[in-house]
Design an enzyme around this catalytic site. Structure first.
Site, PDB file in Angstrom:
ATOM      1  N   HIS A 181       0.816  -1.218   0.000  1.00 45.23           N
ATOM      2  CA  HIS A 181       0.000   0.000   0.000  1.00 45.23           C
ATOM      3  C   HIS A 181       0.849   1.268   0.000  1.00 45.23           C
ATOM      4  O   HIS A 181       0.322   2.375  -0.141  1.00 45.23           O
ATOM      5  CB  HIS A 181      -0.980   0.002   1.188  1.00 45.23           C
ATOM      6  N   ASP A 205      -0.358  -7.467   0.687  1.00 38.65           N
ATOM      7  CA  ASP A 205       0.165  -6.141   1.017  1.00 38.65           C
ATOM      8  C   ASP A 205       1.687  -6.189   0.993  1.00 38.65           C
ATOM      9  O   ASP A 205       2.352  -6.096   2.016  1.00 38.65           O
ATOM     10  CB  ASP A 205      -0.332  -5.672   2.382  1.00 38.65           C
ATOM     11  N   GLY A 283       3.362   5.658   9.021  1.00 41.82           N
ATOM     12  CA  GLY A 283       4.772   5.857   8.716  1.00 41.82           C
ATOM     13  C   GLY A 283       5.601   4.634   9.027  1.00 41.82           C
ATOM     14  O   GLY A 283       6.688   4.441   8.471  1.00 41.82           O
ATOM     15  N   SER A 285       4.527   1.718   8.297  1.00 40.47           N
ATOM     16  CA  SER A 285       4.140   0.758   7.263  1.00 40.47           C
ATOM     17  C   SER A 285       5.344   0.312   6.438  1.00 40.47           C
ATOM     18  O   SER A 285       6.184   1.121   6.038  1.00 40.47           O
ATOM     19  CB  SER A 285       3.104   1.366   6.323  1.00 40.47           C
ATOM     20  N   SER A 300       1.918  -4.190   7.845  1.00 42.46           N
ATOM     21  CA  SER A 300       0.802  -3.924   6.940  1.00 42.46           C
ATOM     22  C   SER A 300      -0.114  -2.851   7.521  1.00 42.46           C
ATOM     23  O   SER A 300      -0.270  -1.776   6.962  1.00 42.46           O
ATOM     24  CB  SER A 300       0.023  -5.209   6.665  1.00 42.46           C
TER      25      SER A 300
END
Length: 331
Positions: A181, A205, A283, A285, A300
């Site tokens: 993402h 993801d 952030g 992620s 994720s």
């Protein structure tokens, strides 16, 4: 030196000895000549002779007495450095249009290079420097910083920030895995510079970013910024401790609660995730999950935060490696 400079071992040893002597001589002469006349120094093509520049012909004998070759020039090194200072202080809009600028002691000028000669000239004009003391030219160089690829460090997609998962390679190409993402195939990144080569979100993801020119390291940023080594990617069992690194909240730990979880995000469902009691925030992620020395996955999403606690899900790393034919960088 044998490989990159095409030298024999004997030639390399001779060159190193010459360079050591030249360094000492250069230090002596630059001090004696001073800013009023010293124009810089350099080794000739085969590094057998030190060349020393001066604006005062009367100093040639002193230079020769030190075993160096004198050359009389128009400008001192101090004058060239002053031109550099003017260029460094030019408006940002003109500096950003140039690729590089530097003192060229061999030419006794300052060189300005840009994608076009016009852009290089624009910087020289904006700095208001002596045109006779500057050369402008076009160059294909596009300098970018070389960075270590370390899990948990930030990277940027435009104005958005995510975190590096784990350093990987695909053939000879270095890069890193991260969350899908965070970007789509073809999106570019900065700090480090790279390009998304593949991305899947939702359903999965995960993504991987190629970062040519940067150095992949078998590390994850741990507590206090210490490097935690990555030795493999064996999946830990439910109940195992697991820690996560991210560019927002740093190093956080918890336990693995379930494998093979499906989560419904606003963009759609993602399956095959691992549920943990580790907290995370925006952030983080894409950042790495690691259990002991074994890579587990990339961050994720989740719920909660690191103030009140939360639940975070990671995309298992082995699935990412298999999907893109990647090799995890291990120590």
């Amino acid at each position: 030196m044998e490989r990159d400079l095409g030298l024999t071992e004997e030639q390399a040893n001779t060159r190193l000895a010459n360079e050591e002597r030249a360094t000492a001589t250069q230090a002596t002469l630059s001090g004696r000549l001073g800013d009023d006349s010293y124009g810089g120094a350099w080794l000739n093509q085969d590094a057998s002779k030190l060349v020393v520049a001066t604006t005062d012909p009367a100093e040639s004998a002193e230079i020769e007495a030190q075993g160096a070759q004198p050359v009389v020039v128009e400008r001192t090194l101090a004058q060239l450095d002053a031109i550099m200072t003017r260029l460094d202080q030019a408006p940002q809009r003109t500096r950003s249009g140039a690729a590089l600028w530097y003192v060229d002691v061999t030419a006794n000028k300052v060189a300005v290079q840009a994608p076009t000669a016009e852009a290089a000239q624009a910087l020289a004009d904006a700095a208001g420097v002596d045109k006779n003391a500057v050369t402008v030219s076009a160059t294909a160089e596009r300098p970018t910083p070389y960075m270590d690829i370390i899990g948990g460090a930030p990277y940027y997609i435009g104005s958005s920030r995510c975190s590096i998962g784990f350093a990987v390679t695909r053939g000879s190409t270095p890069g890193f895995v991260t969350a899908g993402h965070c970007g789509r195939a073809g999106n570019t990144t900065s700090n480090p510079s790279g390009t998304f080569q593949g991305s899947s979100f939702p359903s999965n993801d995960y993504a991987w970013v190629a970062t040519p020119g940067h150095t992949p390291r078998p590390w994850v940023r741990g507590s206090g910024g210490a490097n935690v080594i990555v030795r493999g990617s064996t999946q830990a069992v439910v109940g195992s401790s697991v820690c996560r690194s991210g560019s927002t909240t740093g190093w956080r730990c918890g336990t693995i609660q379930q494998h093979n979880a499906t989560v419904t995000y606003p963009q759609g469902s993602v399956s095959g995730l691992t549920r943990t009691s580790v907290c995370a925030e925006p952030g983080d992620s894409g950042g790495p999950f690691i259990s002991g020395s074994q890579a587990q996955g990339v961050t994720s999403g989740g719920s909660g935060n690191c103030s009140s606690g939360g639940t975070t899900y990671h995309q298992p790393v082995n699935e990412i490696l298999n999907a893109f034919g990647l090799t995890l960088v291990t120590g």
